[in-house]
Design a protein around this motif. Structure first.
Motif, PDB file in Angstrom:
ATOM      1  N   ILE A 142       0.711  -1.283   0.170  1.00  0.00           N
ATOM      2  CA  ILE A 142       0.049  -0.159  -0.051  1.00  0.00           C
ATOM      3  C   ILE A 142       0.963   1.312  -0.090  1.00  0.00           C
ATOM      4  O   ILE A 142       0.738   2.126  -0.711  1.00  0.00           O
ATOM      5  N   TYR A 143       1.720   1.319   0.948  1.00  0.00           N
ATOM      6  CA  TYR A 143       2.870   2.486   0.970  1.00  0.00           C
ATOM      7  C   TYR A 143       3.649   2.566  -0.229  1.00  0.00           C
ATOM      8  O   TYR A 143       4.023   3.898  -0.567  1.00  0.00           O
ATOM      9  N   ILE A 144       4.079   1.616  -0.703  1.00  0.00           N
ATOM     10  CA  ILE A 144       5.073   1.523  -1.790  1.00  0.00           C
ATOM     11  C   ILE A 144       4.365   2.284  -3.110  1.00  0.00           C
ATOM     12  O   ILE A 144       4.629   3.204  -3.602  1.00  0.00           O
ATOM     13  N   CYS A 145       3.010   1.417  -3.292  1.00  0.00           N
ATOM     14  CA  CYS A 145       2.291   2.196  -4.365  1.00  0.00           C
ATOM     15  C   CYS A 145       1.865   3.579  -4.301  1.00  0.00           C
ATOM     16  O   CYS A 145       1.930   4.225  -5.191  1.00  0.00           O
ATOM     17  N   ARG A 146       1.533   3.942  -3.143  1.00  0.00           N
ATOM     18  CA  ARG A 146       1.219   5.420  -2.783  1.00  0.00           C
ATOM     19  C   ARG A 146       2.204   6.241  -3.062  1.00  0.00           C
ATOM     20  O   ARG A 146       2.006   7.134  -3.903  1.00  0.00           O
ATOM     21  N   ASP A 147       3.589   5.874  -2.524  1.00  0.00           N
ATOM     22  CA  ASP A 147       4.511   6.824  -3.212  1.00  0.00           C
ATOM     23  C   ASP A 147       4.769   6.737  -4.532  1.00  0.00           C
ATOM     24  O   ASP A 147       5.098   7.839  -5.104  1.00  0.00           O
TER      25      ASP A 147
END
Ligand code: NAD
Ligand code: UGA
Length: 485
Positions: free
Chosen positions: A360-365
């Protein structure tokens, strides 16, 4: 005949086998745990109840709400025989003499302790409902992960019951890991039961003893049991953060983190498990349980202890950020309008759970950088991916800007296989270690991709050497990349 009994010792009340069990909360723990108890104890009716009707409907269907290898078979062996799923919480409580509380205990998002303390609202509501609906004697079992001394509050609420009901409270934390839940429940390293009444403890011991050797069933006082659960998760997460910290050092020194892990893991005092460097740990519990531990330490004035454990979570945030930054830097400092193929969205393999998944956090970045993401996960639905990514852009007030809504709508595509995902991609990013990713025809993938064909393996599951020979530029965790030209 004369009795040898010591009159100063209180006679031990006989342990009973519960005649009916109820479990409040049909989630990742309540569902599988109760299914296993029902399977192993066919004469005990087990009712799993939840306020979420849609979840209950799925437990009663062939499309279970939780994906776990082997779970369908366990559920099918007992469902309709002595395993029942229902939304009638009060009726199930009335009928049962042993009641498990297995509801969610997320991190508080507002008010005192926000961002750290566990939100015990759902546990308290369960205790109040039990107090209202109970008659006679009931054993209430804390299955949810709770801050140490929660049982005190649970007991006080139960004592407010106006019907004259009496209660014993036990702590029986669950140690299963998702993806291996069925085996963990069948062959646990240990079962932990904490309590004050030896009769109540014995009653629960007898349930587990139906399939678990007695020497694996540990009994302690209530507080040791509650605290052991938080401590176990903190130690496990600490190992992952420790190896991830070393992975950063490997990347700048030429050491290989998997080789280091093997070298240290063969020391029997360290052991080989939980030393797999990764893009960061996820899941619903590690972060929330450590933050809860941190909050407890601060509450008791132990600021150094709190800071020590908080660093485990900070290191995990650093690891996730480091990975997305590395992707952008490596791809000539921009991923804007580039297609990035994301393989895996669940927080680990063999589960459909995405809670706190590093993905989730990698994709958000990457979305913030303007990348176009094509995501494939064998078990996570398109709706779940879209909803997780939207939520990742929530601000402090819980609002999502129109720009972020559009980013998710326009720049995220979900596909149904890895080849479709990699078609036309500038980079392949592995975020979950699903077995099928190790079996892909990488020659075929390579032919579909732009050059340079970047691979960022956030789980170190692909064969980097073989991929480099095909022509990929491969970046793993804890391995330095040396350009061959
Ligand atoms: P979950 O969110 O999957 O399930 C909790 C369920 O409780 C939800 O379906 C919710 O609707 C229901 N619920 C909440 N309040 C209720 C109420 N008052 N009455 C009836 N139902 C209610 O959560 P989970 O992953 O199963 O975790 C449950 C607990 O177990 C947590 O404390 C967690 O820390 C702990 N735990 C989880 C795991 C895991 O692998 N997920 C492992 C060990 C321990
Ligand atoms: C974890 C614990 O392992 C369980 O004992 C506990 O009951 C549970 O939390 C809980 O309380 O919820 P779980 O989160 O389901 O289980 O899965 P783990 O296998 O522990 O993995 C957690 C995260 O750490 C995953 O993202 C995984 O990929 C990551 N991990 C794990 C690593 O990055 N490296 C490792 O070596 C091990």
């Amino acid at each position: 005949m004369t009795s040898n009994a010591d009159p100063t010792v209180e006679p031990k009340k006989p342990a009973l086998i519960p005649t009916k069990i109820c479990c409040i909360g049909a989630g990742y723990v309540g569902g599988p745990t109760m299914a296993m108890i029902a399977k192993q104890c066919p004469e005990i009716p087990v009712m799993v109840v939840d306020l979420n009707q849609a979840r209950i409907d799925r437990w009663n269907s062939d499309n279970l709400p939780v994906y776990e290898p082997g779970l369908q078979e366990v559920v099918e062996a007992a469902r309709g025989r002595n395993l029942f799923f229902s939304s009638d919480v009060e009726s199930a409580i009335r009928q049962s003499n042993m009641i498990f509380i297995s509801v969610n205990t997320p991190t508080k998002t507002t008010g005192v302790g926000a961002g750290r303390a566990a939100n015990l609202e759902f546990v308290e509501k369960c205790a109040r409902t039990i107090a209202q609906c109970s008659e006679g004697h009931k054993i209430v079992v804390e299955k949810s992960t709770l801050p140490v001394r929660t049982a005190e509050a649970v007991k006080r609420i139960l004592r407010s019951s106006s019907s004259g009901a009496s209660f014993d409270v036990l702590s029986n934390p669950e140690f299963l890991a998702e993806g291996t839940a069925v085996n963990d429940l069948l062959n646990p390293d240990r079962v932990l039961i904490g309590g004050e009444s030896s009769a109540a403890i014995d009653t629960l011991v007898r349930v587990y003893q139906r399939w678990i050797p007695r020497d694996k069933i540990l009994t302690t006082n209530l507080w040791s049991s509650e605290l052991s659960k938080l401590t176990a998760n903190a130690f496990l997460a600490q190992r992952v953060s420790s190896i991830n910290a070393i992975s950063a050092l490997c990347e700048v020194t030429g050491a290989d983190v998997d080789e280091v892990a093997k070298a240290i893991g063969t020391d029997s005092r360290i052991g080989p498990k939980f030393l797999k460097a990764s893009v960061g740990f996820g899941g619903s519990c590690f972060q929330k349980d450590i933050l809860n531990l941190v909050y407890l330490c601060e509450h008791f004035g132990l600021s150094e202890v709190a800071a020590y454990w908080e660093q485990v979570v900070r290191m995990n945030d650093y690891q996730k950020k480091r990975f997305s930054t590395r992707i952008v830097r490596t791809m000539f400092h921009t991923v804007s309008d580039k297609q990035i193929s994301v393989l895996g969205f669940a927080f680990k393999k063999d589960t459909n759970d995405t809670r706190e998944s590093a993905a989730i956090y990698i994709c958000r970045d990457l979305l913030e950088e303007g990348a176009r993401l094509v995501i494939y996960d064998p078990r996570v639905s398109k709706d779940q991916i879209q909803s997780d990514l939207l939520k990742s852009f929530q601000d402090a007030k819980g609002e999502i800007s129109n720009r972020h809504k559009q980013l998710v709508e326009n720049n995220v595509t979900t596909v149904s296989d890895a080849y479709q995902a990699s078609d036309g991609a500038h980079a392949l990013v592995v975020l979950t270690e699903w077995d099928e990713f190790t079996k892909l025809d990488m020659q075929r993938v390579y032919l579909q991709m732009h050059r340079p064909a970047f691979v960022f393996d956030g789980r170190n599951v692909l064969n980097a050497k073989a991929l480099s020979e095909i022509g990929f530029e491969v970046h793993g965790i804890g391995r330095s990349y040396r350009h061959s030209n």
